[in-house]
Design a protein around this motif. Sequence first.
Motif, PDB file in Angstrom:
ATOM      1  N   ARG A  94       0.871  -1.082   0.082  1.00  0.00           N
ATOM      2  CA  ARG A  94       0.044  -0.011  -0.069  1.00  0.00           C
ATOM      3  C   ARG A  94       0.913   1.176  -0.005  1.00  0.00           C
ATOM      4  NH1 ARG A  94      -5.004  -1.821   1.833  1.00  0.00           N
ATOM      5  NH2 ARG A  94      -5.052  -3.762   2.781  1.00  0.00           N
ATOM      6  N   GLY A 100      -9.216  -1.987   3.117  1.00  0.00           N
ATOM      7  CA  GLY A 100      -8.819  -2.658   4.192  1.00  0.00           C
ATOM      8  C   GLY A 100      -7.975  -1.896   5.224  1.00  0.00           C
ATOM      9  N   ASP A 175      -2.696   0.820  -4.171  1.00  0.00           N
ATOM     10  CA  ASP A 175      -2.144  -0.419  -3.606  1.00  0.00           C
ATOM     11  C   ASP A 175      -2.412  -1.487  -4.469  1.00  0.00           C
ATOM     12  OD1 ASP A 175      -4.920  -1.071  -3.586  1.00  0.00           O
ATOM     13  OD2 ASP A 175      -5.091  -0.303  -1.616  1.00  0.00           O
ATOM     14  N   ARG A 199      -5.396  -0.878  -6.956  1.00  0.00           N
ATOM     15  CA  ARG A 199      -6.348   0.181  -6.895  1.00  0.00           C
ATOM     16  C   ARG A 199      -5.559   1.255  -7.506  1.00  0.00           C
ATOM     17  NH1 ARG A 199      -7.882  -1.242  -1.416  1.00  0.00           N
ATOM     18  NH2 ARG A 199     -10.136  -1.572  -1.644  1.00  0.00           N
TER      19      ARG A 199
HETATM   20  P1  TMP Z   1      -8.109  -4.207   0.427  1.00  0.00           P
HETATM   21  O1  TMP Z   1      -7.642  -2.863   0.761  1.00  0.00           O
HETATM   22  O2  TMP Z   1      -9.240  -4.836   0.407  1.00  0.00           O
HETATM   23  O3  TMP Z   1      -7.162  -5.212   1.561  1.00  0.00           O
HETATM   24  O4  TMP Z   1      -7.302  -4.649  -0.894  1.00  0.00           O
HETATM   25  C1  TMP Z   1      -5.749  -4.228  -1.096  1.00  0.00           C
HETATM   26  C2  TMP Z   1      -5.667  -4.396  -2.555  1.00  0.00           C
HETATM   27  O5  TMP Z   1      -5.574  -5.869  -2.794  1.00  0.00           O
HETATM   28  C3  TMP Z   1      -6.468  -4.057  -3.458  1.00  0.00           C
HETATM   29  O6  TMP Z   1      -5.635  -3.450  -4.617  1.00  0.00           O
HETATM   30  C4  TMP Z   1      -7.372  -5.046  -4.019  1.00  0.00           C
HETATM   31  C5  TMP Z   1      -6.490  -6.069  -3.901  1.00  0.00           C
HETATM   32  N1  TMP Z   1      -7.274  -7.324  -3.399  1.00  0.00           N
HETATM   33  C6  TMP Z   1      -7.233  -8.378  -4.294  1.00  0.00           C
HETATM   34  O7  TMP Z   1      -6.481  -8.486  -5.239  1.00  0.00           O
HETATM   35  N2  TMP Z   1      -7.740  -9.524  -3.650  1.00  0.00           N
HETATM   36  C7  TMP Z   1      -8.758  -9.542  -2.688  1.00  0.00           C
HETATM   37  O8  TMP Z   1      -9.392 -10.508  -2.295  1.00  0.00           O
HETATM   38  C8  TMP Z   1      -8.636  -8.345  -1.640  1.00  0.00           C
HETATM   39  C9  TMP Z   1      -9.513  -8.467  -0.484  1.00  0.00           C
HETATM   40  C10 TMP Z   1      -8.024  -7.403  -2.121  1.00  0.00           C
END
Ligand code: TMP
Length: 237
Positions: A94, A100, A175, A199
């Motif tokens: 990140r 999250g 991230d 993201r």
């Molecule tokens: P998060 O903020 O939901 O933890 O996600 C962090 C990054 O990881 C975001 O770029 C999306 C990616 N991600 C996935 O690729 N697979 C997943 O199952 C999740 C929860 C997030």
Amino acid sequence: MEKKELMYEGKAKKVFSTEDPSLYIQSFKDDATAFNAKKKGTIQNKGIVNNKISSILFQLVEKKGIPTHFVKQLNDRDMLVKKLEIIKVEVTIRNVVAGGMAKMLGLEEGIVLDSPVFEYHYKHDALDDPLINDYHAIAINLATKEELAYIEKTAFTINAMLKDFFAGLGIDLIDFKLEFGRYGDEILLGDEISPDTCRFWEKGTNRKLDKDRFRRDLGGIEETYQEMLAKVTSGAV
Ligand code: TMP
């Protein structure tokens, strides 16, 4: 190379065996899920976009000397990859607070971090992929200390590289999530790198250019995936 047998079907991809036991074909679907599949939908042509974007980004990563499972893009939806033994940790980096991390620490989205945050999540759907640290991963035999050291170093290198690449396209890399796997005695980057797993925010406006448009019902989902495809393709030439 032809698909032989369906080996595994995930939320966004199907994986097939081939006549070569060391190679698989991963086929990108239009299915979209969020919140560990509590939300389900379809994003028209997402599979085509994610296959192409991932192919371009894997080649970029390879150019930096980091080995990946990518062999070649076969057609719109199919990618030939090396067959990995997937390490059951999701690796997240990140650069800016979102998703999250905002939720877990009660922080506002958009705060630029003084230094990147590196996380492991245990790949375990029934547990909703809980946050773990390297001690957990080693203690429950998900990976060795040496493997984790390589994964961490490599993930930071990929972050620096992708941040640069997307900055050139007018996009902030907020991230992203990576997965690694074992291939003989090597560790390779696996899975995909796409708007599903990163993201992306447009510089200046912070307009969301990734799967958060689906997760949060922001609209313009298909158009945004096409826009990302056009941008990444233009950056790769
Ligand atoms: P998060 O903020 O939901 O933890 O996600 C962090 C990054 O990881 C975001 O770029 C999306 C990616 N991600 C996935 O690729 N697979 C997943 O199952 C999740 C929860 C997030």
